[in-house]
Write a protein that holds these residues in place. Structure first.
Motif, PDB file in Angstrom:
ATOM      1  N   PRO A  93       0.774  -1.243   0.000  1.00 47.36           N
ATOM      2  CA  PRO A  93       0.000   0.000   0.000  1.00 47.36           C
ATOM      3  C   PRO A  93       0.805   1.292   0.000  1.00 47.36           C
ATOM      4  O   PRO A  93       0.316   2.316  -0.461  1.00 47.36           O
ATOM      5  N   THR A  94       2.043   1.260   0.471  1.00 45.20           N
ATOM      6  CA  THR A  94       2.826   2.498   0.507  1.00 45.20           C
ATOM      7  C   THR A  94       3.744   2.652  -0.702  1.00 45.20           C
ATOM      8  O   THR A  94       4.387   3.675  -0.856  1.00 45.20           O
ATOM      9  N   ALA A  95       3.786   1.636  -1.573  1.00 48.48           N
ATOM     10  CA  ALA A  95       4.649   1.687  -2.762  1.00 48.48           C
ATOM     11  C   ALA A  95       3.909   2.334  -3.922  1.00 48.48           C
ATOM     12  O   ALA A  95       2.694   2.478  -3.907  1.00 48.48           O
ATOM     13  N   GLU A  96       4.662   2.719  -4.916  1.00 45.56           N
ATOM     14  CA  GLU A  96       4.077   3.259  -6.137  1.00 45.56           C
ATOM     15  C   GLU A  96       3.217   2.172  -6.788  1.00 45.56           C
ATOM     16  O   GLU A  96       3.638   1.021  -6.859  1.00 45.56           O
ATOM     17  N   PRO A  97       2.018   2.515  -7.267  1.00 42.99           N
ATOM     18  CA  PRO A  97       1.136   1.510  -7.890  1.00 42.99           C
ATOM     19  C   PRO A  97       1.799   0.750  -9.037  1.00 42.99           C
ATOM     20  O   PRO A  97       1.573  -0.459  -9.194  1.00 42.99           O
ATOM     21  N   GLU A  98       2.623   1.424  -9.823  1.00 39.17           N
ATOM     22  CA  GLU A  98       3.293   0.767 -10.943  1.00 39.17           C
ATOM     23  C   GLU A  98       4.227  -0.345 -10.462  1.00 39.17           C
ATOM     24  O   GLU A  98       4.344  -1.390 -11.094  1.00 39.17           O
ATOM     25  N   LEU A  99       4.896  -0.113  -9.335  1.00 32.85           N
ATOM     26  CA  LEU A  99       5.802  -1.108  -8.773  1.00 32.85           C
ATOM     27  C   LEU A  99       5.020  -2.346  -8.342  1.00 32.85           C
ATOM     28  O   LEU A  99       5.436  -3.479  -8.593  1.00 32.85           O
ATOM     29  N   THR A 100       3.880  -2.137  -7.720  1.00 34.64           N
ATOM     30  CA  THR A 100       3.040  -3.259  -7.288  1.00 34.64           C
ATOM     31  C   THR A 100       2.577  -4.077  -8.482  1.00 34.64           C
ATOM     32  O   THR A 100       2.618  -5.313  -8.460  1.00 34.64           O
ATOM     33  N   ILE A 101       2.151  -3.412  -9.541  1.00 35.66           N
ATOM     34  CA  ILE A 101       1.692  -4.102 -10.748  1.00 35.66           C
ATOM     35  C   ILE A 101       2.823  -4.923 -11.349  1.00 35.66           C
ATOM     36  O   ILE A 101       2.634  -6.097 -11.705  1.00 35.66           O
ATOM     37  N   GLU A 102       4.005  -4.338 -11.453  1.00 35.48           N
ATOM     38  CA  GLU A 102       5.152  -5.051 -12.012  1.00 35.48           C
ATOM     39  C   GLU A 102       5.523  -6.262 -11.163  1.00 35.48           C
ATOM     40  O   GLU A 102       5.842  -7.331 -11.699  1.00 35.48           O
ATOM     41  N   LEU A 103       5.484  -6.116  -9.852  1.00 34.90           N
ATOM     42  CA  LEU A 103       5.814  -7.232  -8.955  1.00 34.90           C
ATOM     43  C   LEU A 103       4.792  -8.353  -9.107  1.00 34.90           C
ATOM     44  O   LEU A 103       5.160  -9.528  -9.217  1.00 34.90           O
ATOM     45  N   GLU A 104       3.508  -8.018  -9.130  1.00 40.25           N
ATOM     46  CA  GLU A 104       2.467  -9.035  -9.312  1.00 40.25           C
ATOM     47  C   GLU A 104       2.652  -9.770 -10.632  1.00 40.25           C
ATOM     48  O   GLU A 104       2.509 -10.997 -10.687  1.00 40.25           O
ATOM     49  N   LEU A 131       5.794 -12.100 -10.393  1.00 41.46           N
ATOM     50  CA  LEU A 131       5.517 -13.276  -9.570  1.00 41.46           C
ATOM     51  C   LEU A 131       4.541 -14.219 -10.269  1.00 41.46           C
ATOM     52  O   LEU A 131       4.678 -15.443 -10.191  1.00 41.46           O
ATOM     53  N   GLY A 132       3.548 -13.661 -10.971  1.00 40.88           N
ATOM     54  CA  GLY A 132       2.601 -14.471 -11.725  1.00 40.88           C
ATOM     55  C   GLY A 132       3.294 -15.307 -12.788  1.00 40.88           C
ATOM     56  O   GLY A 132       2.941 -16.473 -13.004  1.00 40.88           O
ATOM     57  N   GLU A 133       4.285 -14.721 -13.451  1.00 41.84           N
ATOM     58  CA  GLU A 133       5.052 -15.449 -14.459  1.00 41.84           C
ATOM     59  C   GLU A 133       5.828 -16.615 -13.853  1.00 41.84           C
ATOM     60  O   GLU A 133       6.118 -17.597 -14.526  1.00 41.84           O
ATOM     61  N   GLU A 134       6.139 -16.510 -12.557  1.00 42.88           N
ATOM     62  CA  GLU A 134       6.848 -17.581 -11.850  1.00 42.88           C
ATOM     63  C   GLU A 134       5.878 -18.596 -11.246  1.00 42.88           C
ATOM     64  O   GLU A 134       6.290 -19.511 -10.539  1.00 42.88           O
ATOM     65  N   GLY A 135       4.577 -18.399 -11.468  1.00 39.50           N
ATOM     66  CA  GLY A 135       3.578 -19.341 -10.960  1.00 39.50           C
ATOM     67  C   GLY A 135       3.056 -19.030  -9.575  1.00 39.50           C
ATOM     68  O   GLY A 135       2.374 -19.852  -8.965  1.00 39.50           O
TER      69      GLY A 135
END
Length: 70
Positions: A3-14, A17-21
């Protein structure tokens, strides 16, 4: 998710991680955890729907954890 990170960073992380299953569920209310022979069974409400998920490992959220009064 962060919640305290930039929204773009959260999207990229998700996405990464999704690509890794890795399946990321947000807005989850954990009802009960069970230890099984093969890992952990999580009984939870996910986006208003009751779900039971089996995992070899279980990661708790980084945010606050609310437990039912009892």
């Amino acid at each position: 998710m962060m919640p305290t990170a930039e929204p773009e960073l959260t999207i990229e992380l998700e996405e990464a991680l999704g690509e890794e299953g890795v399946n990321i569920n947000t807005s989850v209310e954990i009802r009960r955890l069970e230890r099984t022979e093969s890992g952990v069974r999580v009984h939870a409400e996910v986006e208003g729907e009751e779900r039971c998920m089996r995992h070899s490992t279980c990661s708790l959220p980084l945010g606050g954890v609310q437990t039912p009064a009892g």
